[in-house]
Motif scaffolding. Structure first.
Motif, mmCIF file in Angstrom:
data_model
loop_
_atom_site.group_PDB
_atom_site.id
_atom_site.type_symbol
_atom_site.label_atom_id
_atom_site.label_comp_id
_atom_site.label_asym_id
_atom_site.label_seq_id
_atom_site.Cartn_x
_atom_site.Cartn_y
_atom_site.Cartn_z
ATOM 1 N N ASP A 31 0.845 -1.186 0.000
ATOM 2 C CA ASP A 31 0.000 0.000 0.000
ATOM 3 C C ASP A 31 0.885 1.242 0.000
ATOM 4 O OD1 ASP A 31 -2.275 -1.526 0.118
ATOM 5 O OD2 ASP A 31 -2.561 -1.311 2.279
ATOM 6 N N THR A 54 -7.312 2.596 5.293
ATOM 7 C CA THR A 54 -6.954 1.946 4.032
ATOM 8 C C THR A 54 -8.110 2.077 3.054
ATOM 9 O OG1 THR A 54 -5.556 0.355 5.194
ATOM 10 C CG2 THR A 54 -6.244 -0.214 2.959
ATOM 11 N N GLN A 82 -7.934 2.698 -4.543
ATOM 12 C CA GLN A 82 -7.435 3.857 -5.266
ATOM 13 C C GLN A 82 -8.546 4.679 -5.905
ATOM 14 O OE1 GLN A 82 -4.723 2.302 -8.177
ATOM 15 N NE2 GLN A 82 -6.307 1.342 -9.408
#
Length: 249
Positions: free
Chosen positions: A216, A232, A235
C-alpha cells in the motif's frame, strides 16, 4: 508547436523562455522541455524545477473564479527506482517535497484540497539496524552503546561484508549472476562507492529493471474534505473525494 503558437499559446522550452512567459492567465502556456522525459533533479540543467513549474501552474490558474484542478506528477523517481539508483531516487523525492511545499504556500487551506500520494510502491527496503545518522545512501553503520548515534563502523552481513542502508529485492544490481549461486561471492562495497550518484544498490533477484511491488502507498491530504482520507482505501476512492470537494457547495 507551430499550431499552438499561431493560436496564441505561449511556448516555453528552457529556463529562459520559462522565465519570460506570463503566468497570469492571459494566455495558455505549452511547456515542452525534452523530446521525452525531463532530466533527473540531480542532473537538471536548462529546465525549470518541479517546484517552479508547480508555482507557475497555480499562478496561471488561480484567477479562475470557478477554481481549478491541477495534477503534478514527478515521474522520474519511478525511473530511478527501476534503475536501482537510490541517489537519484532521493534527490527527485526531495524535489517533489519542495513542489508540495510550494503548492501549500501558494494556496489557502480554507478553499484548497491538496492530496499527495503515489500510484505504486517499489521493491525497495531499509535493511534494518542502521545507527541514527547513517547515510541513507551509504553503508548501514553500527549503533553506539547509548543508541544515540551511528558509529563509523559498518554493520556486517554473515559473509563478513558490509551492506547499504537501503537495498532492492530485484534489479540490475543483483548479487547473483549467471556464474553464481547462493554460495557465490557478494561484491564488497565501500562508503565512497555507495554514496556515488551513479551507484546501483545491491539487489537479490537479477532483472534488467527493478519492479513495482504490491505494498500500500500513503495518502496525505489537507484542506476541505481532507478528513475523508483515512485508513486503508481503494485507489478509485480518491477520485470520489476529489469530485466531492470540487462540486460541493
Amino acid at each position: 508547436i507551430e499550431d499552438a503558437k499561431a493560436a496564441g499559446i505561449q511556448y516555453v522550452y528552457d529556463d529562459g523562455t520559462f522565465g519570460a512567459a506570463r503566468f497570469d492567465g492571459s494566455a495558455p502556456v505549452l511547456g515542452l522541455f525534452e523530446a521525452s522525459h525531463m532530466q533527473y533533479e540531480a542532473d537538471r540543467s536548462g529546465e525549470p524545477s518541479l517546484a517552479e513549474m508547480t508555482e507557475a501552474a497555480i499562478k496561471a490558474l488561480q484567477g479562475n473564479e470557478n477554481g481549478f484542478f491541477l495534477t503534478v506528477e514527478a515521474g522520474r523517481v519511478d525511473h530511478a527506482n527501476h534503475a536501482g539508483n537510490l541517489a537519484r531516487v532521493v534527490r527527485d523525492g526531495v524535489a517533489f517535497a519542495e513542489a508540495v511545499a510550494r503548492a501549500d504556500e501558494l494556496t489557502d487551506d480554507a478553499d484548497t484540497l491538496i492530496i499527495v500520494t503515489a500510484d505504486h510502491e517499489h521493491a525497495i527496503a531499509f535493511s534494518g539496524y542502521a545507527g541514527r545518522g547513517s547515510d541513507i545512501l551509504g553503508l548501514s553503520m553500527k549503533i553506539d552503546p547509548a543508541g544515540t548515534k551511528a558509529l563509523n563502523e559498518p554493520n556486517m552481513a554473515q559473509d563478513g561484508k558490509p551492506y547499504t542502508t537501503v537495498t532492492y529485492l530485484n534489479g540490475g544490481g543483483s548479487i547473483l549472476t549467471e556464474d553464481q549461486d547462493w554460495t557465490g561471492t557478494r561484491p564488497t562495497v565501500s562508503q565512497e562507492e555507495a554514496t556515488d550518484l551513479d551507484y546501483v544498490q545491491q539487489a537479490l533477484i537479477p532483472l534488467s529493471s527493478e519492479t513495482h511491488s504490491g505494498e500500500d502507498v500513503a495518502i496525505y491530504a489537507k484542506g476541505p474534505f481532507a478528513h475523508l482520507m483515512g485508513g486503508t482505501v481503494e485507489q478509485n476512492y480518491i477520485f470520489h473525494v476529489m469530485h466531492h470537494a470540487a462540486t460541493a457547495e
